[in-house]
Design a protein around this motif. Structure first.
Motif, PDB file in Angstrom:
ATOM      1  N   GLN A  78     -10.685  14.880  -4.399  1.00 16.63           N
ATOM      2  CA  GLN A  78     -10.329  13.543  -4.882  1.00 16.63           C
ATOM      3  C   GLN A  78      -9.302  13.636  -6.004  1.00 16.63           C
ATOM      4  OE1 GLN A  78     -11.464  10.477  -3.534  1.00 16.63           O
ATOM      5  NE2 GLN A  78      -9.631   9.940  -4.665  1.00 16.63           N
ATOM      6  N   ARG A  79      -9.508  14.557  -6.926  1.00 18.60           N
ATOM      7  CA  ARG A  79      -8.566  14.761  -8.024  1.00 18.60           C
ATOM      8  C   ARG A  79      -7.203  15.199  -7.478  1.00 18.60           C
ATOM      9  NH1 ARG A  79     -11.706  17.485 -10.958  1.00 18.60           N
ATOM     10  NH2 ARG A  79     -11.162  19.558 -10.206  1.00 18.60           N
ATOM     11  N   GLN A 105      -1.633  14.544  -6.783  1.00 20.82           N
ATOM     12  CA  GLN A 105      -0.512  15.043  -6.002  1.00 20.82           C
ATOM     13  C   GLN A 105      -0.018  14.064  -4.950  1.00 20.82           C
ATOM     14  OE1 GLN A 105       0.893  17.836  -7.046  1.00 20.82           O
ATOM     15  NE2 GLN A 105      -0.758  17.930  -8.537  1.00 20.82           N
ATOM     16  N   GLY A 106      -0.835  13.097  -4.608  1.00 20.58           N
ATOM     17  CA  GLY A 106      -0.467  12.137  -3.576  1.00 20.58           C
ATOM     18  C   GLY A 106       0.570  11.144  -4.061  1.00 20.58           C
ATOM     19  N   ARG A 109       0.455   2.896  -3.331  1.00 23.26           N
ATOM     20  CA  ARG A 109      -0.773   3.273  -2.634  1.00 23.26           C
ATOM     21  C   ARG A 109      -1.276   2.221  -1.652  1.00 23.26           C
ATOM     22  NH1 ARG A 109      -3.569   6.882  -7.010  1.00 23.26           N
ATOM     23  NH2 ARG A 109      -2.248   8.702  -6.706  1.00 23.26           N
ATOM     24  N   ASP A 110      -0.776   1.002  -1.731  1.00 23.09           N
ATOM     25  CA  ASP A 110      -1.149   0.022  -0.708  1.00 23.09           C
ATOM     26  C   ASP A 110      -0.414   0.311   0.606  1.00 23.09           C
ATOM     27  OD1 ASP A 110       1.275  -0.705  -1.916  1.00 23.09           O
ATOM     28  OD2 ASP A 110       1.023  -2.812  -1.369  1.00 23.09           O
ATOM     29  N   GLN A 111       0.664   1.106   0.543  1.00 22.05           N
ATOM     30  CA  GLN A 111       1.442   1.459   1.728  1.00 22.05           C
ATOM     31  C   GLN A 111       1.223   2.903   2.181  1.00 22.05           C
ATOM     32  OE1 GLN A 111       3.364  -0.687   3.589  1.00 22.05           O
ATOM     33  NE2 GLN A 111       2.303  -2.139   2.278  1.00 22.05           N
ATOM     34  N   LEU A 112       0.859   3.788   1.253  1.00 21.50           N
ATOM     35  CA  LEU A 112       0.669   5.196   1.586  1.00 21.50           C
ATOM     36  C   LEU A 112      -0.269   5.831   0.570  1.00 21.50           C
ATOM     37  CD1 LEU A 112       1.499   7.737   3.232  1.00 21.50           C
ATOM     38  CD2 LEU A 112       3.343   8.046   1.558  1.00 21.50           C
ATOM     39  N   GLN A 113      -1.278   6.501   1.074  1.00 20.44           N
ATOM     40  CA  GLN A 113      -2.168   7.246   0.193  1.00 20.44           C
ATOM     41  C   GLN A 113      -2.688   8.469   0.915  1.00 20.44           C
ATOM     42  OE1 GLN A 113      -6.056   5.257  -0.558  1.00 20.44           O
ATOM     43  NE2 GLN A 113      -5.120   3.539   0.519  1.00 20.44           N
TER      44      GLN A 113
END
Length: 115
Positions: A16-17, A22-23, A29-33
């Motif tokens: 998760q960290r 790094q993500g 984040r609403d479009q890519l995570q």
């Protein structure tokens, strides 16, 4: 032998960290995570992207890009080919720790995980 509950919890917090740090940036984040999946029975960890389906934004699709499988005393590293098959990461096919696996994915020296 399956991963223990303690090891699964440790992997969960570590992954998760990694995904948060790094993500993609929080602004998109609403479009890519990034996400992850731990299978304690198979002793595997998968990393994947999550994005809206282009025809229906309410649906989410996932694209796997990295996998580690614990076998005996080491983590075997795999990357997802365009064909949808897992392929051994030949530059470094195994590592002793999950931390090393995450470091290898982050560096992506041979552009296998992120193209």
């Amino acid at each position: 032998m399956a991963l223990s509950e303690f090891e699964t919890h440790r992997l969960d917090s570590m992954l998760q960290r990694f995904c948060d740090e790094q993500g993609p940036s929080p602004a998109i984040r609403d479009q890519l995570q990034w996400g992850f999946r731990i299978d304690p029975g198979k002793q595997t960890v998968e990393l994947f992207e999550i994005r809206p389906y282009f025809r229906d934004a309410s649906r989410k699709i996932t694209s796997k890009f990295a996998k580690a499988a614990y076998v005996k005393t080491a983590w075997k590293i795999y990357w997802m080919r365009g064909t949808g098959n897992w392929t051994k990461y030949d530059p470094c096919p195994t590592t002793k720790t999950i931390e090393d696996f995450l470091r290898i994915v982050k560096q992506d020296a041979f552009h296998c995980f992120f193209g």
